[in-house]
Write a protein that holds these residues in place. Structure first.
Motif, PDB file in Angstrom:
ATOM      1  N   VAL A   1       4.996 -11.096 -12.676  1.00  0.00           N
ATOM      2  CA  VAL A   1       4.927 -10.576 -11.490  1.00  0.00           C
ATOM      3  C   VAL A   1       3.699  -9.230 -11.540  1.00  0.00           C
ATOM      4  CG1 VAL A   1       5.867  -8.877  -9.581  1.00  0.00           C
ATOM      5  CG2 VAL A   1       7.290 -10.523 -10.592  1.00  0.00           C
ATOM      6  N   HIS A   2       2.866  -9.297 -10.843  1.00  0.00           N
ATOM      7  CA  HIS A   2       1.571  -8.504 -10.716  1.00  0.00           C
ATOM      8  C   HIS A   2       1.529  -7.936  -9.481  1.00  0.00           C
ATOM      9  CE1 HIS A   2       0.563 -11.272 -13.849  1.00  0.00           C
ATOM     10  NE2 HIS A   2       0.750 -12.291 -13.209  1.00  0.00           N
ATOM     11  N   LEU A   3       1.615  -6.560  -9.583  1.00  0.00           N
ATOM     12  CA  LEU A   3       1.684  -5.508  -8.481  1.00  0.00           C
ATOM     13  C   LEU A   3       0.273  -5.033  -8.230  1.00  0.00           C
ATOM     14  CD1 LEU A   3       4.906  -3.791  -9.435  1.00  0.00           C
ATOM     15  CD2 LEU A   3       4.737  -5.753  -7.986  1.00  0.00           C
ATOM     16  N   HIS A   4      -0.024  -4.736  -7.022  1.00  0.00           N
ATOM     17  CA  HIS A   4      -1.239  -4.549  -6.516  1.00  0.00           C
ATOM     18  C   HIS A   4      -0.982  -3.240  -5.400  1.00  0.00           C
ATOM     19  CE1 HIS A   4      -3.369  -7.733  -8.364  1.00  0.00           C
ATOM     20  NE2 HIS A   4      -2.448  -8.462  -8.042  1.00  0.00           N
ATOM     21  N   ASN A   5      -1.255  -1.875  -5.748  1.00  0.00           N
ATOM     22  CA  ASN A   5      -1.023  -0.824  -4.824  1.00  0.00           C
ATOM     23  C   ASN A   5      -2.117  -0.690  -3.805  1.00  0.00           C
ATOM     24  OD1 ASN A   5      -0.498   2.746  -4.862  1.00  0.00           O
ATOM     25  ND2 ASN A   5       0.351   1.194  -3.370  1.00  0.00           N
TER      26      ASN A   5
ATOM     27  N   ALA B   1       5.563   5.026  -1.870  1.00  0.00           N
ATOM     28  CA  ALA B   1       6.910   5.070  -2.064  1.00  0.00           C
ATOM     29  C   ALA B   1       7.454   3.728  -2.392  1.00  0.00           C
ATOM     30  CB  ALA B   1       7.709   5.759  -0.930  1.00  0.00           C
ATOM     31  N   ALA B   2       6.934   2.840  -1.660  1.00  0.00           N
ATOM     32  CA  ALA B   2       7.762   1.431  -1.716  1.00  0.00           C
ATOM     33  C   ALA B   2       7.103   0.791  -3.020  1.00  0.00           C
ATOM     34  CB  ALA B   2       7.226   0.691  -0.479  1.00  0.00           C
ATOM     35  N   PHE B   3       5.836   1.262  -3.497  1.00  0.00           N
ATOM     36  CA  PHE B   3       5.048   0.769  -4.370  1.00  0.00           C
ATOM     37  C   PHE B   3       5.938   1.216  -5.711  1.00  0.00           C
ATOM     38  CE2 PHE B   3       2.352   0.541  -7.956  1.00  0.00           C
ATOM     39  CZ  PHE B   3       1.622  -0.787  -7.901  1.00  0.00           C
ATOM     40  N   GLU B   4       6.514   2.528  -5.654  1.00  0.00           N
ATOM     41  CA  GLU B   4       7.182   2.853  -6.705  1.00  0.00           C
ATOM     42  C   GLU B   4       8.541   2.079  -7.061  1.00  0.00           C
ATOM     43  OE1 GLU B   4       8.121   5.235 -10.107  1.00  0.00           O
ATOM     44  OE2 GLU B   4       6.122   4.729  -8.965  1.00  0.00           O
ATOM     45  N   VAL B   5       9.144   1.598  -6.066  1.00  0.00           N
ATOM     46  CA  VAL B   5      10.348   0.810  -5.742  1.00  0.00           C
ATOM     47  C   VAL B   5       9.961  -0.541  -6.464  1.00  0.00           C
ATOM     48  CG1 VAL B   5      12.158  -0.121  -4.705  1.00  0.00           C
ATOM     49  CG2 VAL B   5      11.553   1.893  -3.924  1.00  0.00           C
ATOM     50  N   LEU B   6       8.847  -0.886  -6.123  1.00  0.00           N
ATOM     51  CA  LEU B   6       8.643  -2.343  -6.823  1.00  0.00           C
ATOM     52  C   LEU B   6       8.273  -2.186  -8.266  1.00  0.00           C
ATOM     53  CD1 LEU B   6       5.927  -3.644  -4.183  1.00  0.00           C
ATOM     54  CD2 LEU B   6       8.286  -4.581  -4.528  1.00  0.00           C
TER      55      LEU B   6
ATOM     56  N   PRO C   1       0.811  -1.332   0.032  1.00  0.00           N
ATOM     57  CA  PRO C   1       0.012   0.078   0.174  1.00  0.00           C
ATOM     58  C   PRO C   1       0.908   1.330  -0.018  1.00  0.00           C
ATOM     59  CG  PRO C   1       0.100  -0.924   2.163  1.00  0.00           C
ATOM     60  CD  PRO C   1       0.679  -1.943   1.163  1.00  0.00           C
ATOM     61  N   ASP C   2       2.271   1.252   0.591  1.00  0.00           N
ATOM     62  CA  ASP C   2       3.091   2.486   0.646  1.00  0.00           C
ATOM     63  C   ASP C   2       3.176   2.912  -0.949  1.00  0.00           C
ATOM     64  OD1 ASP C   2       4.714   4.386   1.270  1.00  0.00           O
ATOM     65  OD2 ASP C   2       6.306   3.016   2.177  1.00  0.00           O
TER      66      ASP C   2
ATOM     67  N   PRO D   1      12.875   5.703   2.055  1.00  0.00           N
ATOM     68  CA  PRO D   1      11.553   4.807   1.977  1.00  0.00           C
ATOM     69  C   PRO D   1      12.023   3.456   1.758  1.00  0.00           C
ATOM     70  CG  PRO D   1      12.266   6.337  -0.044  1.00  0.00           C
ATOM     71  CD  PRO D   1      13.117   6.880   0.954  1.00  0.00           C
ATOM     72  N   VAL D   2      13.312   3.361   1.377  1.00  0.00           N
ATOM     73  CA  VAL D   2      13.661   1.665   1.206  1.00  0.00           C
ATOM     74  C   VAL D   2      13.971   0.950   2.555  1.00  0.00           C
ATOM     75  CG1 VAL D   2      15.313   0.128   0.179  1.00  0.00           C
ATOM     76  CG2 VAL D   2      14.461   2.307  -1.118  1.00  0.00           C
ATOM     77  N   LYS D   3      14.230   1.921   3.636  1.00  0.00           N
ATOM     78  CA  LYS D   3      14.772   1.261   4.825  1.00  0.00           C
ATOM     79  C   LYS D   3      13.553   0.456   5.553  1.00  0.00           C
ATOM     80  CE  LYS D   3      17.911   2.208   8.459  1.00  0.00           C
ATOM     81  NZ  LYS D   3      18.761   3.202   9.107  1.00  0.00           N
ATOM     82  N   PHE D   4      12.535   1.221   5.649  1.00  0.00           N
ATOM     83  CA  PHE D   4      11.347   0.544   6.233  1.00  0.00           C
ATOM     84  C   PHE D   4       9.896   1.101   5.576  1.00  0.00           C
ATOM     85  CE2 PHE D   4      13.338  -1.132   9.969  1.00  0.00           C
ATOM     86  CZ  PHE D   4      14.303  -0.078  10.270  1.00  0.00           C
ATOM     87  N   SER D   5       8.825   0.079   5.768  1.00  0.00           N
ATOM     88  CA  SER D   5       7.660   0.383   5.047  1.00  0.00           C
ATOM     89  C   SER D   5       6.864   1.030   6.077  1.00  0.00           C
ATOM     90  CB  SER D   5       6.882  -0.854   4.831  1.00  0.00           C
ATOM     91  OG  SER D   5       6.404  -1.592   5.994  1.00  0.00           O
ATOM     92  N   VAL D   6       5.494   1.605   5.567  1.00  0.00           N
ATOM     93  CA  VAL D   6       4.756   2.206   6.461  1.00  0.00           C
ATOM     94  C   VAL D   6       4.205   1.327   7.495  1.00  0.00           C
ATOM     95  CG1 VAL D   6       3.910   3.619   4.581  1.00  0.00           C
ATOM     96  CG2 VAL D   6       2.534   1.691   4.840  1.00  0.00           C
ATOM     97  N   GLY D   7       3.816   2.387   8.477  1.00  0.00           N
ATOM     98  CA  GLY D   7       3.152   1.425   9.830  1.00  0.00           C
ATOM     99  C   GLY D   7       1.499   1.596   9.426  1.00  0.00           C
ATOM    100  N   SER D   8       0.758   0.954  10.381  1.00  0.00           N
ATOM    101  CA  SER D   8      -0.592   0.877  10.329  1.00  0.00           C
ATOM    102  C   SER D   8      -1.051   2.046  11.301  1.00  0.00           C
ATOM    103  CB  SER D   8      -1.173  -0.520  10.588  1.00  0.00           C
ATOM    104  OG  SER D   8      -0.745  -0.924  11.833  1.00  0.00           O
ATOM    105  N   THR D   9      -2.391   1.783  11.382  1.00  0.00           N
ATOM    106  CA  THR D   9      -3.250   2.848  12.378  1.00  0.00           C
ATOM    107  C   THR D   9      -2.800   2.473  13.648  1.00  0.00           C
ATOM    108  OG1 THR D   9      -4.960   1.195  12.086  1.00  0.00           O
ATOM    109  CG2 THR D   9      -5.005   3.496  10.679  1.00  0.00           C
ATOM    110  N   LEU D  10      -2.438   1.435  14.066  1.00  0.00           N
ATOM    111  CA  LEU D  10      -2.030   1.111  15.163  1.00  0.00           C
ATOM    112  C   LEU D  10      -0.811   1.708  15.964  1.00  0.00           C
ATOM    113  CD1 LEU D  10      -2.691  -2.835  15.482  1.00  0.00           C
ATOM    114  CD2 LEU D  10      -4.245  -0.979  16.448  1.00  0.00           C
ATOM    115  N   HIS D  11       0.136   2.342  14.853  1.00  0.00           N
ATOM    116  CA  HIS D  11       1.265   2.981  15.240  1.00  0.00           C
ATOM    117  C   HIS D  11       0.937   4.431  15.959  1.00  0.00           C
ATOM    118  CE1 HIS D  11       3.534   0.574  11.952  1.00  0.00           C
ATOM    119  NE2 HIS D  11       3.821   0.257  13.357  1.00  0.00           N
ATOM    120  N   SER D  12      -0.418   4.971  16.087  1.00  0.00           N
ATOM    121  CA  SER D  12      -0.717   6.166  16.391  1.00  0.00           C
ATOM    122  C   SER D  12      -0.271   6.532  17.941  1.00  0.00           C
ATOM    123  CB  SER D  12      -2.100   6.248  16.734  1.00  0.00           C
ATOM    124  OG  SER D  12      -2.850   5.307  17.218  1.00  0.00           O
TER     125      SER D  12
END
Length: 626
Positions: A495-499, A480-485, A477-478, A521-532
């Motif tokens: 390979v079939h990509l889904h954002n 930035a990471a999806f752009e890398v993919l 979903p991220d 942006p390559v180092k870690f992915s996004v967090g979820s809502t539980l990261h609040s």
């Protein structure tokens, strides 16, 4: 020990002839004996034989050569009168060859004729000692083996009864028990197992397999499943000559079956329904009644059947039955409910067709029967045997099975070792090589398998899946990471990509980014809502992303080889949803990854899920704690 010294049976250009006339046979025997005893005779026949056939003579065995080494079993097959028993009798020195030479090494145990070597007036116990003495064993050695022989023969209650009162099956049991338990170097078996009961036959075949470690076996049988089970090499005799000899047992069986004429068209039944025409088709090939067609395992096979019925026949049921060479039914083509197809002849003439999309038959030749009966199976209106012949050219002939089915195989790991996404990233950054143990799970992927990577990040696991030829669906979903993919797998057709993010339902989801996300942006992915509640999450930086129901997405696939799922809290609902909807039934292996330091709230949820998996006997899900 040299390789040559392991050869226990060697036959070199062996031939044997017989005479059809008893009177001439006796006269020829006197002539041959006189020739053999003549010290001045130096020409052909010095050994008591002549190379040329005389009146009424024929070659029962002609120019047969082979070797059997320790640990090998030669399956000797052929039609009745092909020379199999004659050859075995020469190997056992009951007959001498007219030409050629036979060399046998070690002790020879033989079961060539039913009851051969047994004295009918002696008891079973006495015959055990008699047979053992013929094999060269002393009384002391036989005493040591007696209990094992009695136990194997299953005749303890009848050992002190005269053998003239034994049934043929009891004689076989005692004979095989003596020959096998005395551990001969060479064991000759000629069709005697055909009279034993089913349980004892299995027992004998298992014993032959055990003896192969230290023994050479020649096994004669008309039961091809038995030959397939024990033979390491096969020889087909045809008219006393070798028709095939080699280690390809399936090819030998094919040669053997081609020697027989299955017979022509045969029609039985009441005659109230008559099959007037049968057409079989597969691919570009087709044939009509009594014809033959070639097909491949897994192909589409179609039968078209025309019939004529008497006026009083209102309903009937039809099915197609396929038989193998041993006239055993191997495939019954029926309708729903495993019953024949019900039809109404109408004006007396009708045509029905049936089609198999994926022919399960193994390599071999099969005969089709068309069977038309009363709906209540009270009467057979028509049975047409040998309607058409179907030759299947591909499959798994070495198994000897009538049908072959593709199974969904997987390796069940007792101790799964897999490098996680973060571990792989750090190792690559440090220039370290990823070990094979870390990647063992991905070696189970075969080209064309479906693999799904949920939470792909920068695509390390996706790449491992794609390198093995899988059709990979990667969810990230991220942006930035999806752009890398997207850049990394540009032009990669498998390979079939889904954002998108995966959840237990479709919709949208707000994701908050970590502070370092903007830096690397390559180092870690996004967090979820539980990261609040975490200090390293920037609440001012977020993205609303599309969410897809993973259970719904999986519906389009018949089988998924590997599902990898990153768990950061909310995704626990995905696991619950898959459990409740039976989604794990079509997945060979699921890998769930989470990190205790990131989201402590995930731990109790996963423990609950683990208990559910155990209670529902779902054993193809692995939790990988990071």
């Amino acid at each position: 020990m040299s390789k040559d010294s392991e050869v226990l049976i060697r036959a070199e250009h062996v031939s044997k002839k017989f005479c059809r006339s008893l009177r001439r046979s006796l006269w020829y025997g006197v002539q041959d004996m006189a020739t053999a005893l003549n010290p001045w005779h130096q020409g052909p026949g010095r050994d008591g034989s002549t190379r040329e056939l005389r009146n009424d003579e024929f070659w029962a065995v002609r120019d047969v050569s082979f070797e059997v080494k320790r640990g090998e079993c030669l399956g000797l097959i052929g039609h009745n009168g092909a020379g199999k028993s004659t050859l075995l009798k020469m190997l056992n020195s009951l007959n001498r060859p007219d030409e050629g030479r036979i060399t046998m090494r070690g002790r020879v145990g033989a079961l060539i004729e039913l009851g051969a070597g047994f004295k009918p007036i002696l008891t079973g116990r006495e015959n055990i000692y008699n047979q053992a003495a013929l094999l060269g064993f002393s009384k002391r050695e036989t005493d040591a083996k007696l209990d094992a022989i009695i136990d194997f023969s299953e005749l303890e209650d009848f050992l002190d009864m005269p053998m003239q009162n034994y049934s043929s099956g009891m004689k076989v049991k005692l004979g095989f028990a003596v020959s096998s338990q005395m551990e001969p170097d060479v064991l000759l078996i000629d069709e005697v197992l055909a009279v034993g009961d089913l349980g004892f036959r299995f027992k004998c075949l298992n014993k032959i397999a055990d003896l192969l470690n230290n023994c050479a076996v020649v096994f004669v049988s008309h039961s091809m499943p038995q030959v397939m089970r024990v033979a390491t090499d096969i020889m087909v005799l045809e008219g006393g000559r070798i028709g095939y000899h080699g280690s390809d047992v399936s090819k030998g069986l094919h040669t053997y079956f081609n020697l027989f004429d299955e017979g022509g068209l045969k029609v039985t039944g009441s005659g109230e329904v008559t099959v007037t025409s049968v057409r079989a088709a597969s691919g570009t090939e087709s044939c009509y009644s009594t014809g033959a067609i070639n097909a491949e395992h897994g192909c589409r096979l179609r039968f078209e059947i025309e019939m004529r019925a008497e006026p009083h026949i209102k309903d009937a049921v039809i099915q197609v039955l396929l038989w193998n060479h041993e006239m055993l039914p191997v495939l019954d083509i029926v309708d729903r409910g495993c019953h024949g197809f019900k039809f109404s002849p109408g004006d007396g003439r009708t045509e029905v067709a049936v089609e198999i999309d994926n022919l399960p038959l193994n390599a071999g030749r099969y005969q089709a029967s068309i069977i038309v009966t009363h709906p209540g199976l009270e009467r057979v209106y028509c049975q047409m045997d040998h309607a058409v012949s179907v030759t299947v050219s591909t499959g798994s002939p070495a198994s000897g099975a009538g049908c072959v089915s593709l199974g969904h195989w997987r390796h069940v790991h007792s101790n799964l070792s897999l490098a996680t996404r973060e571990t792989l990233t750090r190792r690559e950054a440090d220039g370290q090589k990823i070990s094979q143990d870390d990647l063992c799970i991905f070696d189970e992927i075969c080209p064309g398998d479906v693999a799904i990577d949920c939470g792909a990040n920068v695509g390390i696991v996706t790449e491992l899946m794609a390198q093995r030829g899988a059709q990979v669906h990667s969810f990230e979903p991220d942006p930035a990471a999806f752009e890398v993919l997207r850049q990394k797998f540009a032009g990669c057709e498998n390979v079939h990509l889904h954002n998108q993010a995966v959840s237990n339902r479709s919709g949208t989801m707000r994701l908050y980014y970590r502070e370092e996300h903007a830096i690397d942006p390559v180092k870690f992915s996004v967090g979820s809502t539980l990261h609040s509640g975490k200090s390293d999450v920037n609440l001012a930086t977020y993205a609303d992303v599309e969410v897809v129901s993973l259970s719904d997405f999986l519906q389009q696939f018949d089988r998924i080889r590997i599902l990898k799922l990153d768990i950061e809290g909310a995704e626990c609902d995905v696991l619950d949803d898959l459990i409740e909807k039976g989604g794990f039934g079509k997945i060979d292996l699921t890998l769930v990854e989470t990190h205790e330091e990131w989201i402590p709230e995930t731990i109790p949820r996963l423990e609950t899920i683990k208990r559910k998996l155990v209670n529902r006997d779902i054993n193809n899900v692995y939790l990988n704690w990071i």
